[in-house]
Design an enzyme around this catalytic site. Structure first.
Site, PDB file in Angstrom:
ATOM      1  N   ASP A   1       0.862  -1.184   0.000  1.00  0.00           N
ATOM      2  CA  ASP A   1       0.000   0.000   0.000  1.00  0.00           C
ATOM      3  C   ASP A   1       0.900   1.237   0.000  1.00  0.00           C
ATOM      4  OD1 ASP A   1      -2.216   1.575   0.192  1.00  0.00           O
ATOM      5  OD2 ASP A   1      -2.715   1.044   2.249  1.00  0.00           O
TER       6      ASP A   1
ATOM      7  N   ASP B   1      -9.249   3.784  -1.567  1.00  0.00           N
ATOM      8  CA  ASP B   1     -10.131   4.114  -0.449  1.00  0.00           C
ATOM      9  C   ASP B   1     -11.456   4.691  -0.916  1.00  0.00           C
ATOM     10  OD1 ASP B   1      -7.964   3.242   0.846  1.00  0.00           O
ATOM     11  OD2 ASP B   1      -7.293   5.199   1.563  1.00  0.00           O
TER      12      ASP B   1
ATOM     13  N   GLU C   1       2.532   5.088  -3.926  1.00  0.00           N
ATOM     14  CA  GLU C   1       2.506   6.121  -4.979  1.00  0.00           C
ATOM     15  C   GLU C   1       3.830   6.871  -5.100  1.00  0.00           C
ATOM     16  OE1 GLU C   1       0.269   5.734  -2.578  1.00  0.00           O
ATOM     17  OE2 GLU C   1      -1.309   4.772  -3.734  1.00  0.00           O
TER      18      GLU C   1
END
Lengths: 980, 543
Positions: free
Chosen positions: A533, A609, A536
């Site tokens: 996770d 999300d 980015e």
């Protein structure tokens, strides 16, 4: 898993949340985008606009084998600057167009393609370039599908056309611009440095010959400040602008990830749907909007254009911040404008002509979806957070008590002491290995999160080792360790562009210490897989919640150049690490939030999300369809929505969505109420149990679709235009779709209070309700039918002509179904025929790459008054045609099995293992009349027949239904059943 | 459950058909698994007649799944394993022939022959050992429980006694109050006329107005204080509870602002060196202080003066005021009132007056008789009010005792046998990580930071496990206690606790988990839940 903040999120309050728009740039907040947009603006206002770029014909050099050519390109704005053009045609007809500045003052980033491409593409040997006065061209392809590539010299325009019709053109609108490297001009000390009109007039006295194109001002060339961050831009401006036109295509799809419709709404031009271009800049967007062009967690710069006549595509191998305007200048044409901050021009033109062709061409470049471990396409149960090992055990026990199937339990960040990944919080997880073993005792797995930020404390051995290895990302000075804030507080980021990090990262996942003195995860097991996770990368105190653009990566590249690749490199290394834990290697499962073109080779992704709203449920389907087109089939959205507490009705509908999504995981934010299926009241609990059992019964269909995707790049879930490329009414449909080639058509309900659904049937074919066998009729010009959709039923139809293999015995987890018998449902088409396939292997090893697999074809055909239902060995047939029955180029090659040679033995070890698995039930829908006999090898079988509507009768109503009991003793062998 | 290797027995279908027809059938249904004379068999729900050979042939024929008791071919049915050497058990059909040996089926009958070996001997032994241990625990526990019940019985006696005593006390106090009330009423009626006149005084009226305004102001002020405290609590919780990692500037500003206002040091600061020293903070505070004006009371003074002021007896003041300014009436009204009484009534009045005066003197409410001390109605009132207080407290004692009595054997409170009464007020603690969790049974649960600092209320006793379908007063009913309405989480609900009890010889909290934000689950043991073995077994028999 989560975005920035849970602040002000009231668990019980209805979701009235909104993204913080001001945290992210729009085009007008980014200097390079302003400059690119301004070019389009000036071009639009100037009827005499002509691109300043042209090919120098004298420089044209065709390679000795005729396969490619290079040429010098000049810009009339800067005659002293040299650009080099390189054009080549691949074996599959894909055209690659590259351009870079030659001998410039700097070097543009040119490595995006090398990370995205699965291998260096093979160049076609059959191409002959013809050099004319005004252009160079090559024509190739079979008759009726002649592709013509033309590079016009002045101005430089690249056109791909077919049968004389332009399919795609680069720079046909003259918006191409590659800002060359230049020297910063220090402001001249003017003697009369007085402010005001006078000095402005002084400037105007020297007319700028380039202002018609570049504008008057140097807008943010050398430094740019946004909010509290200043981007130092030591290399100056290096924007790349390119117009890509599809003058004969009405619909464009692709460029995920955006929360928008499948057929991309316009962003510019009159009455555009959006007024902001689509953006590709991987971002952790907190509470993203369900209808927006904002960039999200991942970027795949592939775009498809589709019309009744053809499908083409482009893949723009660029990893810097990119804005894309989409417009339809006329009803049947599409125009796009791509503005990137840096990087070379490296565009692949995918000639099509059908959807299946562009998918094959695109995945030929970036790789197909990796065939996942079988268990990972079953149901995943996640939450931020299961708080202790006992909590995990309790959740598992409750699932089993309620007889609800589940394969995987997940642990979010709270398992890790102070969010130091790999280090268990022993207060709550005192026995992680025992916990994992308790889960795997029921043939289940665990997935545990590992994020890329490392807590900056010397007591954290992983950080310490990374520091000693010098593999952490650097600040703009290229020397100092970059420090940012994330879950673990003050953190550093591993620079996975640095090859020195790779072996070390692999070692971290080893479940035994071995002889290494480095960190290994001995408190883990090989049944524990990984979730990546925040890759980015998400950085709480960084610009746009990420890394400063002037940070330095391995090789001296700035973060701006490769930002969109960052997430992919992380999941790439993690999946290799997980695979390398065992000998022989086993298929890894790695879920990633951030991704790029090629990430499909490394596992699964989810849409981040999302919010627990009906809008997000609906847009999640569209996003997953878009990702499937872009090669990333193994995708899904959090069931139930990450934020919020869905009402039971919404949760049930969301489970239906999840059950028909390639990646099926329920997940929830830490502030939400628990919502595991066993907590639901009746009737919701039983409905969800049945939904999960439905997914499990259909795992053979899903796995077969994944196998097909891994071989030929076809999406696992397919929107209408893919299946019916000539049915214009279906081109924009993105709320119903097909599962693989199975013939299953699903339209999940995403509206509150619905009791029925309109399903569009594109062709003159019979469609059977999966649950009731009710026959519906489509029409050649398309027809909507009303299908009942009470809460306990998802609108699910089987297109006539399908054979569905299912396993109908409910089990606790999918591996426990491995020797359960099959049910075959033959849904006869209007002509009384059907076809379906089934792919099986051990589901976890790479044995399939060495031919350990079963691949069957089931057919039904009418011969005279009899219907013959037969099974044939598809793998053997493929091998006989010299085709590999499975994708063995990717990971298989990496791990040294399946070297690309066609290997298949019908008596392989896996086939032997499942030889005793039988077909317990054969169901035939739509027979014309009651059979006299149903025989296998002349012997009468036991059967029952319920009369009803025949497939070819044109009527609607309950279809005729034949059920044959225990027809076939083995799923592996060839057989033929005659229904007389 | 032991994972077994995936060796598939290449059994032809015919071999499966050889499974015994009664395989997996529960003993109570065995007799139904016999073929008809035509070698057929009818599904247990009567829906279908099938060939006898179709029973247990690994294909589901019956809608109710009754034709496949032993193969798992029909979903949602049960499989019975005989478990010879141990006790029989049912497992769901989904676990039959799934390749795993179920622990419930120690005879291995849930899988094909040869897959699982029988472990019934060991399992049986272990089961008996465990059962014996449990019995022992229960036996010991139930003895303690019995002592709790005995306590409750004694408590009942005690409370009944309290009720009786307090009833007497109430009656006595009631009489006193009645008498005093009578007295005050008379006094008041006597003085009323004169008083009314004086109450016309503008000064008195202004005084009343002042009183009213002051009272309202005080109320308003209290409301604000309360709000301020609540806001302060919210901000303090925000300050200690927010996640600094989120980097939300709005939250940071709120926290910093509060720290500044409340004179607290910065916590969770990104840049530790920015943290101001205590002296800096101190000096800030000094600067903050406003210059004091003269004649302005301090907060403390105000807090003291205001209630006193509001409690003033204005009527007494009025009388004293009269005296002070030397009004003609230098005698108390009570003594002069005779002049207004008609002659015919005079003897009666004097009798009453004398009686009253005697009584008042006895109690020291008025001094002497002839020295003209004012026989203030206010004094009479004070006597009445203290008598009333005594009455209320006696009543309270009585009603408390009655309530305690009624709760004592109320299944919604201390149980039908009163077994939980003993634990009322018992506080149990468990230290986990940075916090100690405390629950005072039937009172309040708390989270206390081990490093000191404010503790949070996790709620007050609210109810037992009232889940639907549970019998009131059953052991399951007492297996969970809920504590609700604790301190509100700044970004979540009010804190609450679910306390899960099992039988044990000690009263103890074993574990604490925050399963959802601010919703805690405690597990604990208590003898109160250890029912005597006989009771449990009787219950089983009833089922």
């Amino acid at each position: 898993m989560r975005a920035l903040s849970s602040l002000l999120l009231l668990a019980a309050a209805p979701l009235a949340l909104a993204v913080k728009l001001e945290d992210f740039k729009t085009c007008d907040k980014a200097a390079f985008c302003r400059r690119g947009k301004a070019i389009a603006q000036r071009a639009g206002e100037n009827p005499d606009w002509k691109s300043p770029y042209s090919v120098d014909p004298s420089s044209l050099a065709i390679s000795s084998d005729q396969t490619s050519f290079t040429a010098a390109v000049k810009s009339s704005l800067y005659p002293e600057i040299n650009f080099g053009l390189d054009v080549r045609v691949h074996k599959d007809g894909v055209v690659r167009v590259r351009m870079d500045e030659v001998n410039g003052k700097g070097k543009r980033y040119d490595e995006a393609a090398s990370w995205a491409l699965v291998a260096e593409p093979e160049i076609s040997k059959d191409i002959r370039w013809t050099v004319g006065k005004k252009e160079v061209r090559a024509t190739y392809g079979p008759k009726g599908n002649k592709v013509d590539v033309e590079i016009a010299f002045n101005p430089l325009v690249v056109t791909l056309s077919r049968n004389g019709r332009t399919e795609v053109a680069l720079n046909s609108l003259g918006l191409m611009h590659m800002e060359h490297f230049r020297t910063k001009e220090e402001p001249q000390p003017t003697p009369e440095a007085v402010e005001g009109e006078e000095s402005a007039q002084t400037v105007m006295e020297v007319p700028n010959p380039r202002s018609w194109f570049e504008g008057e001002e140097e807008d943010g060339y050398w430094e740019e400040t946004w909010k509290s961050w200043t981007d130092s831009k030591p290399k100056g401006p290096q924007m790349l602008s390119m117009d890509i036109s599809f003058p004969n295509h009405e619909h464009v799809y692709g460029i995920p990830q955006h929360a928008t419709r499948l057929s991309l709404p316009t962003t510019s031009g009159e009455d555009s749907y959006y007024n902001e271009p689509y953006r590709l800049w991987n971002s952790d967007v907190f509470e993203y909007m369900a209808d927006s062009t904002m960039s999200l967690y991942g970027s795949i710069p592939v775009m498809y254009a589709h019309s009744k006549e053809s499908t083409v595509g482009i893949f723009n191998a660029i990893a810097s911040d990119t804005f894309i305007d989409v417009a339809h200048p006329s009803a049947h044409s599409s125009y796009t404008h791509w503005i990137s901050e840096s990087g070379i021009l490296d565009i692949f033109l995918l000639p099509g002509p059908k959807p299946a062709d562009v998918f094959k061409q695109y995945t030929g470049l970036t790789g197909t979806q990796e065939l996942p471990p079988h268990w990972s396409i079953a149901y995943h149960q996640c939450r931020w957070n299961y708080v202790s090992s006992d909590d995990v055990r309790t959740v598992q026990r409750r699932f089993d008590e309620e007889n609800i199937p589940v394969d995987v339990f997940w642990l979010d960040i709270e398992y890790a002491e102070e969010h130091k990944y790999f280090i268990w919080d022993k207060k709550n997880f005192p026995d992680p290995v025992d916990m994992a073993n308790d889960v795997s005792a029921v043939a289940r797995k665990m997935v545990v999160i590992v994020d890329p930020h490392l807590k900056r404390v010397q007591s954290y051995p992983v950080y310490k080792e990374a520091q000693e290895l010098d593999v952490l990302a650097k600040t703009k000075d290229g020397q100092s360790e970059y420090e940012g804030w994330c879950w673990s507080g003050s953190s550093a980021w591993v620079d996975f562009f640095n090859p020195a990090s790779w072996e070390w990262w692999k070692g971290l996942f080893k479940t035994s210490q071995g002889s290494s003195d480095k960190c290994a995860w001995i408190e883990s097991t090989t049944d524990v897989h990984i979730w990546n996770d925040m890759n980015e990368p998400a950085i709480f105190n960084g610009p746009e919640i990420s890394m400063p653009r002037d940070n330095i990566h391995y090789g001296g590249w700035e973060h701006r150049d490769l930002h969109n690749l960052n997430g992919m490199l992380f999941s790439n290394q993690t999946s290799q690490a997980v695979r390398a834990r065992t000998d022989p290697p086993m298929r890894p499962f790695v879920l990633t939030r951030s991704f790029f073109a090629g990430s499909q080779r490394f596992g699964a992704m989810w849409t981040g999300d999302n919010l627990g709203t009906w809008e997000h449920m609906a847009v999640g389907i569209k996003m997953v369809l878009s990702l499937n087109l872009a090669g990333f089939s193994f995708s899904g959205s959090d069931v139930g929505g990450f934020f919020g507490n869905p009402e039971p009705e919404m949760l049930v509908r969301w489970y239906h969505v999840g059950a028909f999504t390639p990646f099926f995981r329920a997940h929830a934010h830490i502030d939400t109420k628990r919502r595991e299926p066993y907590l639901l009241d009746e009737p919701y609990k039983s409905i969800v149990r049945d939904i999960l059992r439905l997914r499990y019964s259909m795992l053979p269909i899903w796995y077969t679709a994944f196998h097909e995707s891994s071989v030929n790049g076809m999406p696992v879930v397919r929107p209408h235009f893919v299946v019916f490329p000539e049915d214009e009414a279906g081109f924009a449909i993105d709320d119903q779709y097909f599962v693989g080639s199975s013939g299953l058509l699903v339209k999940p309900v995403t509206e509150k209070g619905a009791t029925e659904a309109q399903v569009y049937l594109a062709d003159d074919q019979v469609y059977y309700d999966y649950f009731t066998s009710h026959a519906y009729r489509g029409a050649a010009k398309g027809r909507n039918v009303t299908v009942p959709a009470p809460l306990d039923r998802v609108p699910l139809l089987v297109r006539g002509g399908a054979v569905l293999p299912t396993r109908e015995r409910p089990r606790r987890s999918s591996p426990l179904m491995r020797r359960d018998p099959f049910t075959l449902t033959v849904a006869l088409d209007t002509a009384g025929a059907a076809r379906g396939t089934l792919y099986l292997d051990d589901g976890e090893s790479y044995g399939h790459a060495a031919g350990a697999l079963v691949w069957r074809e089931f057919t039904a055909a009418r011969r005279g008054r009899a219907t013959h239902v037969a099974s044939a060995d598809l793998a053997a047939a493929a091998a006989a045609h010299g085709q590999a029955p499975t994708a063995n180029a990717g990971a298989g090659a990496d791990v040294g099995v399946g070297t690309g040679a066609v290997v298949y033995d019908p008596q392989n070890a896996f086939a032997d293992e499942v030889r005793a698995v039988r077909v317990e039930k054969l169901v035939v829908l739509g027979l014309e009349r009651r059979p006299g006999t149903v025989t296998l090898g002349g012997a009468e079988l036991e059967w029952e027949f319920v009369p009803g509507v025949a497939s070819g009768a044109g009527k609607e109503g309950a279809a005729a239904r034949l059920v044959v009991k225990n027809p076939v003793a083995s799923i592996v062998g060839d057989w033929e059943i005659v229904i007389q | 459950m032991l994972p077994v290797s995936w060796i598939l027995l290449a059994l032809p279908v015919s071999a499966l058909a050889a499974v015994d027809k009664a395989y997996g059938v529960s003993p109570s249904l065995l007799e139904k698994y016999t073929p008809s004379s035509k070698s057929t068999w009818t599904c247990l729900d009567g829906s279908k007649e099938i060939a006898w050979s179709a029973v247990n042939d690994d294909f589901c024929d019956c809608l109710d799944g009754s034709d496949e008791p032993g193969t798992g071919a029909c979903p949602n049915t049960s499989f019975y394993c005989t478990n010879e050497g141990h006790i029989g058990a049912f497992i769901p059909s989904s676990r039959v022939n799934d390749g795993l040996c179920e622990s419930e089926c120690c005879d291995g009958s849930d899988e094909r022959p040869g897959v699982c070996k029988s472990t019934c001997k060991e399992v049986g032994e272990a089961y008996r050992a465990k059962r014996d241990a449990e019995r022992k625990l229960r036996k010991t526990g139930s003895k303690i429980r019995a002592s709790y019940i005995a306590f409750a019985v004694k408590e009942k006696k005690r409370l009944e006694d309290v009720v009786i005593t307090s009833e007497k006390e109430v009656a006595a106090q009631q009489r006193e109050v009645n008498r005093l009330k009578d007295l005050v009423e008379r006094t008041e009626s006597l003085s009323m006329a004169a008083l009314e006149h004086r109450k016309e005084s503008p000064l008195y009226r202004a005084l009343l107005k002042h009183h009213q305004v002051l009272k309202s102001l005080q109320k308003e002020h209290e409301k604000h204080l309360e709000r301020e405290k609540e806001l302060g609590d919210i901000l303090s919780n925000l300050r200690t509870g927010y996640n600094p990692n989120y980097q939300d500037m709005a939250v940071l500003e709120a926290v910093r602002g509060w720290e500044f206002l409340a004179g607290l040091p910065h916590i969770n600061d990104v840049h530790k060196d920015d943290q101001p020293t205590e002296e800096e903070l101190g000096s800030d505070e000094v600067e903050e202080e406003e210059e004091e004006e003269e004649d302005i009371l301090t907060v403390e003074e105000l807090e003291e003066e205001l209630p006193a002021l509001l409690e003033s007896d204005y009527e007494s003041l009025l009388i004293e005021h009269d005296k002070h300014v030397g009004t003609p009436s230098d005698e108390s009204l009570l003594f002069n009132v005779g002049s207004y009484v008609p002659d015919a009534l005079l003897p009666q009045f004097e009798a009453v007056r004398d009686g009253l005066l005697t009584w008042l003197r006895t109690f020291g409410i008025i001094k002497g008789g002839s020295d003209g001390e004012p026989a203030d109605t206010s004094r009479a009132k004070q006597a009445l009010s203290s008598a009333e207080n005594a009455l209320r407290s006696a009543e309270r004692e009585k009603s408390n005792a009655e309530q305690d009595l009624s709760r004592l054997f109320d299944p919604k409170w201390f149980g039908r046998d009163g077994e939980w009464k003993k634990l009322q007020g018992t506080c149990l603690e468990k230290s986990i990580g940075d916090y100690t969790y405390e629950v005072c049974l039937f009172g309040e649960a708390k989270q206390k930071p081990n490093s000191g600092g404010t503790s949070f209320s996790l709620g007050h006793f609210d109810r037992w496990n009232d889940a639907a379908g549970l019998e009131l007063g059953s052991p399951e009913y007492y297996s969970k206690q809920y504590y609700a309405r604790g301190t509100k989480c700044w970004n979540g609900p009010m804190r609450s606790v679910q306390l899960v009890w099992t039988c044990g010889t000690e009263n103890a909290i074993l574990s604490v988990q925050e399963l959802e934000k601010c919703e805690y689950q405690f597990t604990g043991t208590t003898p109160a839940l250890c029912l005597p073995l006989e009771d449990l077994e009787k219950k089983k028999d009833e089922l």
